[in-house]
Design a protein around this motif. Sequence first.
Motif, PDB file in Angstrom:
ATOM      1  N   UNK A   1     -36.884 -25.700  -8.541  1.00 19.69           N
ATOM      2  CA  UNK A   1     -35.728 -26.502  -7.710  1.00 19.69           C
ATOM      3  C   UNK A   1     -35.866 -26.120  -6.227  1.00 19.69           C
ATOM      4  N   UNK A   2     -35.795 -24.816  -6.041  1.00 18.90           N
ATOM      5  CA  UNK A   2     -35.707 -24.466  -4.731  1.00 18.90           C
ATOM      6  C   UNK A   2     -37.257 -24.822  -3.976  1.00 18.90           C
ATOM      7  N   UNK A   3     -38.015 -24.609  -4.613  1.00 22.17           N
ATOM      8  CA  UNK A   3     -39.533 -25.001  -3.825  1.00 22.17           C
ATOM      9  C   UNK A   3     -39.402 -26.442  -3.620  1.00 22.17           C
ATOM     10  N   UNK A   4     -38.926 -27.328  -4.488  1.00 21.40           N
ATOM     11  CA  UNK A   4     -39.058 -28.735  -4.183  1.00 21.40           C
ATOM     12  C   UNK A   4     -38.041 -28.963  -2.926  1.00 21.40           C
ATOM     13  N   UNK A   5     -37.012 -28.526  -2.851  1.00 22.35           N
ATOM     14  CA  UNK A   5     -35.900 -28.557  -1.594  1.00 22.35           C
ATOM     15  C   UNK A   5     -36.787 -28.213  -0.352  1.00 22.35           C
ATOM     16  N   UNK A   6     -37.301 -26.889  -0.377  1.00 24.04           N
ATOM     17  CA  UNK A   6     -37.876 -26.455   0.710  1.00 24.04           C
ATOM     18  C   UNK A   6     -39.034 -27.502   1.170  1.00 24.04           C
ATOM     19  N   UNK A   7     -39.858 -27.989   0.342  1.00 23.34           N
ATOM     20  CA  UNK A   7     -41.155 -28.847   0.480  1.00 23.34           C
ATOM     21  C   UNK A   7     -40.602 -30.180   1.064  1.00 23.34           C
ATOM     22  N   UNK A   8     -39.303 -30.806   0.535  1.00 19.29           N
ATOM     23  CA  UNK A   8     -38.829 -31.977   0.997  1.00 19.29           C
ATOM     24  C   UNK A   8     -38.341 -31.844   2.348  1.00 19.29           C
ATOM     25  N   UNK A   9     -37.351 -30.623   2.638  1.00 16.62           N
ATOM     26  CA  UNK A   9     -36.658 -30.395   3.965  1.00 16.62           C
ATOM     27  C   UNK A   9     -37.860 -29.619   5.006  1.00 16.62           C
ATOM     28  N   UNK A  10     -38.961 -29.599   4.487  1.00 14.88           N
ATOM     29  CA  UNK A  10     -40.068 -29.003   5.429  1.00 14.88           C
ATOM     30  C   UNK A  10     -39.515 -27.377   6.003  1.00 14.88           C
ATOM     31  N   UNK A  11     -39.206 -26.568   4.972  1.00 18.15           N
ATOM     32  CA  UNK A  11     -38.934 -25.295   5.481  1.00 18.15           C
ATOM     33  C   UNK A  11     -39.487 -24.389   4.401  1.00 18.15           C
ATOM     34  N   UNK A  12     -40.542 -24.874   3.727  1.00 21.48           N
ATOM     35  CA  UNK A  12     -41.292 -24.055   2.890  1.00 21.48           C
ATOM     36  C   UNK A  12     -42.086 -22.892   3.218  1.00 21.48           C
ATOM     37  N   UNK A  13     -42.388 -22.888   4.778  1.00 19.40           N
ATOM     38  CA  UNK A  13     -43.232 -21.803   5.502  1.00 19.40           C
ATOM     39  C   UNK A  13     -42.140 -20.837   5.307  1.00 19.40           C
ATOM     40  N   UNK A  14     -40.880 -20.809   5.570  1.00 17.91           N
ATOM     41  CA  UNK A  14     -39.985 -19.850   5.762  1.00 17.91           C
ATOM     42  C   UNK A  14     -39.643 -19.182   4.324  1.00 17.91           C
ATOM     43  N   UNK A  15     -39.310 -19.886   3.550  1.00 16.40           N
ATOM     44  CA  UNK A  15     -39.239 -19.628   2.130  1.00 16.40           C
ATOM     45  C   UNK A  15     -40.346 -18.750   1.526  1.00 16.40           C
ATOM     46  N   UNK A  16     -41.507 -19.154   1.866  1.00 15.65           N
ATOM     47  CA  UNK A  16     -42.895 -18.382   1.504  1.00 15.65           C
ATOM     48  C   UNK A  16     -42.502 -17.079   2.101  1.00 15.65           C
ATOM     49  N   UNK A  17     -42.572 -16.894   3.044  1.00 14.71           N
ATOM     50  CA  UNK A  17     -42.182 -15.580   3.841  1.00 14.71           C
ATOM     51  C   UNK A  17     -41.254 -14.699   3.159  1.00 14.71           C
ATOM     52  N   UNK A  18     -40.189 -15.582   3.023  1.00 16.93           N
ATOM     53  CA  UNK A  18     -39.022 -14.650   2.228  1.00 16.93           C
ATOM     54  C   UNK A  18     -39.346 -14.146   0.918  1.00 16.93           C
ATOM     55  N   UNK A  19     -40.020 -14.986  -0.018  1.00 21.35           N
ATOM     56  CA  UNK A  19     -40.316 -15.057  -1.267  1.00 21.35           C
ATOM     57  C   UNK A  19     -41.543 -13.794  -1.474  1.00 21.35           C
ATOM     58  N   UNK A  20     -42.531 -13.616  -0.406  1.00 24.18           N
ATOM     59  CA  UNK A  20     -43.642 -13.029  -0.781  1.00 24.18           C
ATOM     60  C   UNK A  20     -43.416 -11.700  -1.085  1.00 24.18           C
ATOM     61  N   UNK A  21     -43.840 -11.146  -2.042  1.00 23.16           N
ATOM     62  CA  UNK A  21     -43.419  -9.863  -2.871  1.00 23.16           C
ATOM     63  C   UNK A  21     -42.093  -9.624  -3.272  1.00 23.16           C
TER      64      UNK A  21
END
Length: 384
Positions: free
Chosen positions: A124-144
């Motif tokens: 759900x969070x990933x879908x929101x990030x993909x739609x609103x175009x901030x998936x790169x920032x979420x990816x960095x935050x989630x990594x590891x």
Amino acid sequence: MSSKRIMDIEVLRAVAVLGVVFHHISGNLFSDPVPLLDSISVWVAPWWGVDLFFAISGFVIARSLIPALRSCSNRQEYWEQTRNFWLRRAFRLLPSAWLWLALVLLACVFLNRSGAFRPLDANLQATLAGVLQYANFRFADSFGHYDYGASFVYWSLALEEQFYLLFPLLILLFRKHLVWALLALVAAQIFTERSMALMVVRTDALALGVLLAMWSTHPGYQRWQPKFLRRPLAGISVLVVIGLLMSFLATARFNASFYNVGLIALLSALLVWIASFNRDYLMPIGVVKRCLVWIGSRSYGIYLIHIPVYFLLRELIFRLQGAGLPSPAGHPLMTILSAGVMIVLLSELNYRFIELPMRNRGAALVKRLGTSRTAVPSPGATSC
């Protein structure tokens, strides 16, 4: 520079997406280690396909957008051209992206007995990030730290969307100094150690692609053609050598260095430069090139689809094993071939029924907006 499609650019798109698809096999298609793939990954890590995509995008977008914006005679024309560019990009990219975000979310709910599609809250969070175009920032935050979800490839799409949004504004802001601004952007990144936060906003390959497009409009550009690549197998050899070099630079042994990502960006731009002349320097016309051009033309769909296919195949294998039925489990090559067939079929369907129709609708909308504007009489005009 002509706006017609460049076949060698399509070949590079194919190389880029095939590299990413291969890189994501371990840990996604296979949850358990595969010794052969692990051995290959020690020497080859083709995640650099993303950087090659960035260099291609920078070149292809800039070669048409910069001349269009610089030919505008007033600010109203400039914003109309910018609006048209944003509309074409939105119709080109968003329908497929949102479709596969929705399908992944549905699969997470209804086809996730094995857990391959990851937890629902993460998706759900990933879908929101993909739609609103901030998936790169979420990816960095989630990594590891925590599970991103099944649509993690959207980080690079978000970065490209951010580039498409900001690039017309950069052209307006820097005007004649755009070259120097882009060179400064490249230099600042090449000589900077890349943390995860910087990795998801890396724009050196994008900027190099834009610089290539700007250079290509100068008469002297043609004098630098690598005509020696016309020799038999010369272009293919260069493509293979550069691809292997980037694959080696992308391996874990260079993770602690600060220069490997910048070198990958430069080598990606080198490949785009060779391809830009549209003279078949990278690969002669033939069956192999036609196959790669097909893959390149479907590369966007392949990029979106390959991870959902990997997870779906894992789910199917899990259910077949639970029912005591034959499955590709235990046969890595058969599993990879099955995934390949599914990716090809789904990407072709996506291209024919989503990408092409929506791209045409976007072009029609832009044309209609232009027609409606010219149909409005200017102040002072008299009607018949």
